[in-house]
Design a protein around this motif. Structure first.
Motif, short mmCIF file in Angstrom:
data_model
loop_
_atom_site.label_atom_id
_atom_site.label_comp_id
_atom_site.label_asym_id
_atom_site.label_seq_id
_atom_site.Cartn_x
_atom_site.Cartn_y
_atom_site.Cartn_z
N ALA A 104 25.31 21.16 30.45
CA ALA A 104 25.39 20.00 31.35
C ALA A 104 26.61 19.15 30.99
O ALA A 104 27.37 18.73 31.87
CB ALA A 104 24.11 19.17 31.25
N LEU A 105 26.79 18.89 29.70
CA LEU A 105 27.92 18.07 29.27
C LEU A 105 29.24 18.77 29.58
O LEU A 105 30.19 18.14 30.06
CB LEU A 105 27.81 17.74 27.77
N ARG A 106 29.28 20.08 29.33
CA ARG A 106 30.53 20.83 29.62
C ARG A 106 30.88 20.70 31.12
O ARG A 106 32.03 20.50 31.48
CB ARG A 106 30.37 22.30 29.23
N SER A 107 29.87 20.81 31.96
CA SER A 107 30.11 20.72 33.41
C SER A 107 30.61 19.33 33.79
O SER A 107 31.56 19.18 34.57
CB SER A 107 28.83 21.02 34.19
N ALA A 108 29.96 18.31 33.22
CA ALA A 108 30.36 16.93 33.53
C ALA A 108 31.79 16.67 33.05
O ALA A 108 32.58 16.03 33.76
CB ALA A 108 29.38 15.94 32.88
N ILE A 109 32.11 17.17 31.87
CA ILE A 109 33.47 16.97 31.35
C ILE A 109 34.49 17.67 32.25
O ILE A 109 35.54 17.10 32.56
CB ILE A 109 33.58 17.48 29.89
N ARG A 110 34.18 18.87 32.70
CA ARG A 110 35.12 19.57 33.59
C ARG A 110 35.36 18.75 34.85
O ARG A 110 36.49 18.62 35.32
CB ARG A 110 34.56 20.96 33.96
N ILE A 111 34.28 18.20 35.42
CA ILE A 111 34.43 17.39 36.64
C ILE A 111 35.34 16.19 36.37
O ILE A 111 36.28 15.91 37.13
CB ILE A 111 33.04 16.94 37.17
N MET A 112 35.07 15.49 35.27
CA MET A 112 35.85 14.27 34.98
C MET A 112 37.31 14.61 34.70
O MET A 112 38.22 13.95 35.19
CB MET A 112 35.25 13.53 33.77
N LYS A 113 37.54 15.64 33.89
CA LYS A 113 38.91 16.01 33.49
C LYS A 113 39.71 16.63 34.64
O LYS A 113 40.86 16.29 34.86
CB LYS A 113 38.84 17.06 32.37
N GLU A 114 39.08 17.57 35.35
CA GLU A 114 39.83 18.36 36.32
C GLU A 114 39.90 17.73 37.72
O GLU A 114 40.79 18.06 38.49
CB GLU A 114 39.24 19.78 36.42
N SER A 115 38.93 16.84 38.04
CA SER A 115 38.98 16.23 39.38
C SER A 115 39.44 14.78 39.32
O SER A 115 39.92 14.24 40.31
CB SER A 115 37.60 16.28 40.06
N GLY A 116 39.23 14.13 38.18
CA GLY A 116 39.55 12.71 38.09
C GLY A 116 38.46 11.82 38.68
O GLY A 116 38.67 10.62 38.86
N GLY A 117 37.29 12.40 38.99
CA GLY A 117 36.15 11.61 39.49
C GLY A 117 35.74 10.56 38.48
O GLY A 117 36.12 10.63 37.30
N HIS A 118 34.98 9.57 38.97
CA HIS A 118 34.66 8.43 38.10
C HIS A 118 33.25 8.50 37.52
O HIS A 118 32.92 7.74 36.61
CB HIS A 118 34.79 7.12 38.88
N ALA A 119 32.40 9.35 38.08
CA ALA A 119 31.01 9.43 37.63
C ALA A 119 30.40 10.71 38.19
O ALA A 119 30.97 11.31 39.12
CB ALA A 119 30.23 8.22 38.15
N VAL A 120 29.27 11.11 37.65
CA VAL A 120 28.59 12.31 38.17
C VAL A 120 27.18 11.94 38.62
O VAL A 120 26.64 10.92 38.22
CB VAL A 120 28.53 13.43 37.11
N LYS A 121 26.62 12.79 39.47
CA LYS A 121 25.23 12.61 39.92
C LYS A 121 24.45 13.90 39.66
O LYS A 121 24.99 14.99 39.86
CB LYS A 121 25.19 12.27 41.41
N VAL A 122 23.22 13.72 39.20
CA VAL A 122 22.34 14.87 38.95
C VAL A 122 20.99 14.63 39.60
O VAL A 122 20.57 13.49 39.77
CB VAL A 122 22.14 15.12 37.42
#
Ligand code: KIV
Length: 272
Positions: A104-122
């Protein structure tokens, strides 16, 4: 047209909590691409959700399950390039956070690093507690999602209203409190009775954004293609369509086809 109580240059998770405290409703809409996000952001939406509903709306799948992490990152990075004011929240897709908290953390980090998004939703409560804890522990803001959680559609069997029975309503209330305690900055409640949604919103300090959850919550979210009437195949009670773009676009494209066939387009003025 804006009825904002305070002007924000850039929305952060803190702004949303402040809006709840000030009684200002939060506006949230989906976007999946640069051009749409540009328009949505310029209209001063508070939150843009890069929803996994892209799986249905953009890719034409029946459910949100097939969309991949790479595809979500692609959509999110296009939206981030357009958003100057809105907070961009990105759904972590099905299969990228449920198996264990490290994944889960790896996926969230990829989103933040590679997309520049500001937050995630689960999506989910107690069953994904460890994942949420670990993601927040890494400094990534997390938004929860309870009620009708489309990633669990095969468990539910239908898209009907959730938590009408006391047992499910009780679990939802407990999960909402737990998400607040874990440090989530907000919560989406989808398709549950309005009375229950209001009760939840009044019982926690973080903003509750509803979709089919009535007017007693802290804000509203819709899929932008539904709001604009680009989709027309389904008509849930909670959906207010502000345009009939399906018809307008069909007419415009039909006219273009006719103009090409009749040699009306291009005219003398439209050529070099
Ligand atoms: O993916 C999505 O669009 C969502 C909203 C319906 C809240 O999760």
């Amino acid at each position: 047209m804006s009825v904002a109580k305070k002007e924000y240059k850039r929305i952060t998770v803190k702004s949303l909590i402040e809006m709840k405290q000030n009684g200002e409703k939060i506006s949230m809409l989906t976007s999946y691409d640069y051009s749409m996000a540009k328009i949505v952001d310029a209209a001063k939406i508070d939150v843009i959700l890069v929803g996994d509903s892209a799986s249905n709306v953009i890719a034409g799948h029946e459910t949100t399950l097939p969309i991949t992490l790479d595809q979500m990152i692609y959509h999110a990075s296009s939206v981030v390039r357009a958003a100057e004011r809105a907070l961009v929240v990105v759904d972590i897709p099905f299969g990228s956070y449920q198996s264990d908290s490290k994944e889960a953390l790896r996926s969230a980090i990829r989103i933040m690093k590679e997309s520049g998004g500001h937050a995630v939703k689960v999506e989910g409560g107690d069953e994904i507690k460890e994942s949420i804890k670990r993601i927040i522990g890494a400094g990534i803001p997390v938004m929860g999602h309870l009620g009708l959680t489309p990633q669990s559609i095969y468990k539910f069997g239908t898209y009907t209203v959730r938590a009408k029975e006391e047992a499910e309503a009780k679990k939802l209330k407990q999960d909402a409190k737990m998400l607040e305690k874990l440090g989530c900055f907000g919560l989406v409640l989808e398709k549950i009775p309005a009375k229950l949604a209001q009760e939840v919103a009044e019982s926690i300090s973080i903003p509750v954004i509803g979709i089919g959850a009535g007017n007693g919550v802290d804000g509203q979210v819709l899929v932008v293609h539904d709001l604009l009437g680009m989709t027309h195949e389904f008509n849930p009670r909670f959906l207010r369509r502000y345009m009939n773009l399906y018809e307008e676009m069909s007419n415009a494209i039909g006219q273009y086809v006719a103009d090409v066939k009749s040699r009306d387009f291009p005219s003398e003025d439209e050529q070099y």
